[in-house]
Scaffold this motif. Structure first.
Motif, PDB file in Angstrom:
ATOM      1  N   MET A   1       0.838  -1.193   0.000  1.00 11.89           N
ATOM      2  CA  MET A   1       0.000   0.000   0.000  1.00 11.89           C
ATOM      3  C   MET A   1       0.879   1.251   0.000  1.00 11.89           C
ATOM      4  O   MET A   1       2.048   1.201   0.357  1.00 11.89           O
ATOM      5  N   LEU A   2       0.271   2.347  -0.378  1.00 11.24           N
ATOM      6  CA  LEU A   2       0.995   3.614  -0.420  1.00 11.24           C
ATOM      7  C   LEU A   2       0.864   4.312   0.913  1.00 11.24           C
ATOM      8  O   LEU A   2      -0.218   4.421   1.460  1.00 11.24           O
ATOM      9  N   HIS A 242       4.606  -6.262  -5.015  1.00 13.85           N
ATOM     10  CA  HIS A 242       3.561  -5.243  -4.930  1.00 13.85           C
ATOM     11  C   HIS A 242       4.183  -3.871  -4.607  1.00 13.85           C
ATOM     12  O   HIS A 242       3.950  -2.887  -5.307  1.00 13.85           O
ATOM     13  N   GLU A 243       5.006  -3.832  -3.568  1.00 14.16           N
ATOM     14  CA  GLU A 243       5.595  -2.543  -3.155  1.00 14.16           C
ATOM     15  C   GLU A 243       6.594  -2.059  -4.197  1.00 14.16           C
ATOM     16  O   GLU A 243       6.736  -0.856  -4.426  1.00 14.16           O
ATOM     17  N   HIS A 246       4.889  -0.059  -6.817  1.00 11.59           N
ATOM     18  CA  HIS A 246       4.642   1.328  -6.399  1.00 11.59           C
ATOM     19  C   HIS A 246       5.874   2.200  -6.666  1.00 11.59           C
ATOM     20  O   HIS A 246       5.756   3.347  -7.096  1.00 11.59           O
ATOM     21  N   GLU A 263      -2.579   1.210  -6.953  1.00 11.82           N
ATOM     22  CA  GLU A 263      -2.823  -0.041  -6.212  1.00 11.82           C
ATOM     23  C   GLU A 263      -3.250  -1.155  -7.168  1.00 11.82           C
ATOM     24  O   GLU A 263      -2.923  -2.322  -6.965  1.00 11.82           O
ATOM     25  N   TYR A 309      -9.171  -2.992  -3.601  1.00 14.29           N
ATOM     26  CA  TYR A 309      -8.084  -3.654  -4.338  1.00 14.29           C
ATOM     27  C   TYR A 309      -8.636  -4.503  -5.478  1.00 14.29           C
ATOM     28  O   TYR A 309      -8.078  -4.519  -6.577  1.00 14.29           O
TER      29      TYR A 309
HETATM   30 ZN   LIG Z   1      -0.138  -0.991  -2.431  1.00 14.77          ZN
END
Ligand SMILES: [Zn+2]
Length: 369
Positions: A1-2, A242-243, A246, A263, A309
């Motif tokens: 996640m951000l 995932h990260e 980002h 996301e 998501y």
């Molecule tokens: Zn994320």
């Protein structure tokens, strides 16, 4: 996640100007440049500030404005350099000092962040928010200083001790392979080395204040809770990629990317099973409109976040289908200030058909988008 967006920093800074911390707008030098900033036109503002600085290179307000323009354009390094000049010319220039601290923090320069915030707190010792922020960052610095580093060309992995070395090795390997696989899919290859910090689960919650449901965070560096990571290595790999997505998105577009795209891409490009999204959508009768998923998902509770998501992953899958191999170029348009609709159109995707297809896939029958 951000965990944080640079856009939020720009707005904080602009608000400080608007609140009259500096001067009324009539007294500001290069008023057209500030007006351009208000409109979100970073290029125009940057050009006017540049001209004004040619004539008055020692004016701290012009450097400060120039930093805002750089932030709007996603040029963090240029913003830091302008803010340093602003506080060099006027060491008591509080908003510039605070903004320098925030931008340095977002650029993973914790030393500069702490040093600048210390100066700001010395100027405003009664400001509780600043004092609390400084205490938090110092705690983070102390913690990181006790960590070991596994340095690399593209990734510096920090971890607490020998027990985490094996996890650090795995994370490094996953990141190296993500660099080329995600690079191929998005056509984005970050140039700067990325910091990756492995925390105990408790350290992670303390530092990030992330919600319980989050398995990792990105705010300029990747932060991962790795308490039981080796018991479920697939989950670890998934969160790491995932990260990483980002950070790749931020390379192409430091600002201007709505959370449903950011996301969504991160979820869509993770390794592993993709069918969970369909199951989540089937199990829930609710749908969150895209315009409610522009900021991050940090404020959502667990079930709402899961739905967000799922819907975003569907949107990202559709984006990749329609834009491939130009996803990176599309993101750059967003980073340059184009809206999603404009960027879609530029790539020959009519926005209305895109949203209609997304609604069909997530199962929205009404006019929500
Ligand atoms: Zn994320």
């Amino acid at each position: 996640m951000l965990l944080i967006s640079v856009r939020a920093l720009v707005m904080t800074g602009a608000l400080m100007v608007a609140a009259g911390t500096l001067a009324s707008s009539q007294e500001l030098p290069a008023p057209e440049a500030w007006a351009a900033l208000e409109r979100g036109d970073g290029s125009r503002a940057a050009a006017i500030f540049r001209d004004a600085l040619d004539r008055a290179p020692h004016n701290p307000l012009l450097h400060y404005g120039s930093a805002h323009a750089s932030l709007l354009l996603g040029r963090t390094d240029a913003a830091i350099s302008s803010l340093k000049k602003a506080v060099e010319q006027n060491p008591r220039f509080m908003p510039a000092m605070v903004l320098l601290a925030q931008v340095a923090y977002s650029a993973a320069d914790l030393d500069l962040a702490v040093r600048s915030l210390e100066k700001a707190v010395a100027m405003a010792p009664r400001d509780r928010e600043l004092t609390a922020q400084l205490a938090k960052w110092k705690k983070e610095t102390d913690l990181h200083q006790s960590f070991q580093t596994r340095p690399g060309v593209r990734f510096n992995v920090l971890f607490e001790g020998p027990a985490q070395r094996a996890i650090g090795d795995r994370v490094s390997a996953v990141l190296e392979s993500a660099y080329s696989s995600i690079g191929k899919q998005l056509d984005i290859y970050p140039g700067a080395a990325l910091e990756v910090i492995l925390y105990s689960n408790k350290q992670f919650r303390d530092i990030t204040r992330a919600p319980e449901w989050s398995g990792g965070g990105y705010d300029g560096r990747i932060r991962l809770p790795v308490g039981n990571a080796l018991r479920s290595p697939q989950v670890l790999d998934r969160v790491v990629v995932h990260e990483y997505v980002h950070s790749a998105v931020r390379t192409a577009a430091p600002t201007g990317v709505p959370a449903w795209i950011n996301e969504g891409l991160a979820s869509y490009l993770e390794p592993g099973d993709k069918t969970w999204a369909a199951r989540v959508l089937k199990a829930s009768g609710d749908r969150i409109p895209l315009e409610d998923m522009v900021e991050g998902f940090g404020g959502f509770d667990g079930p709402t976040a899961l739905l967000a998501y799922a819907e975003s992953q569907v949107a990202a899958e559709l984006l990749v289908e329609r834009l491939k191999p130009h996803v990176g170029a599309f993101l750059q348009l967003l980073g340059n200030g184009h809206t999603v609709d404009q960027a879609l159109s530029r790539h020959g995707v009519p926005p209305e058909t895109f949203y209609a297809e997304w609604r069909r896939r997530v199962g929205v029958r009404d006019a929500t988008r």
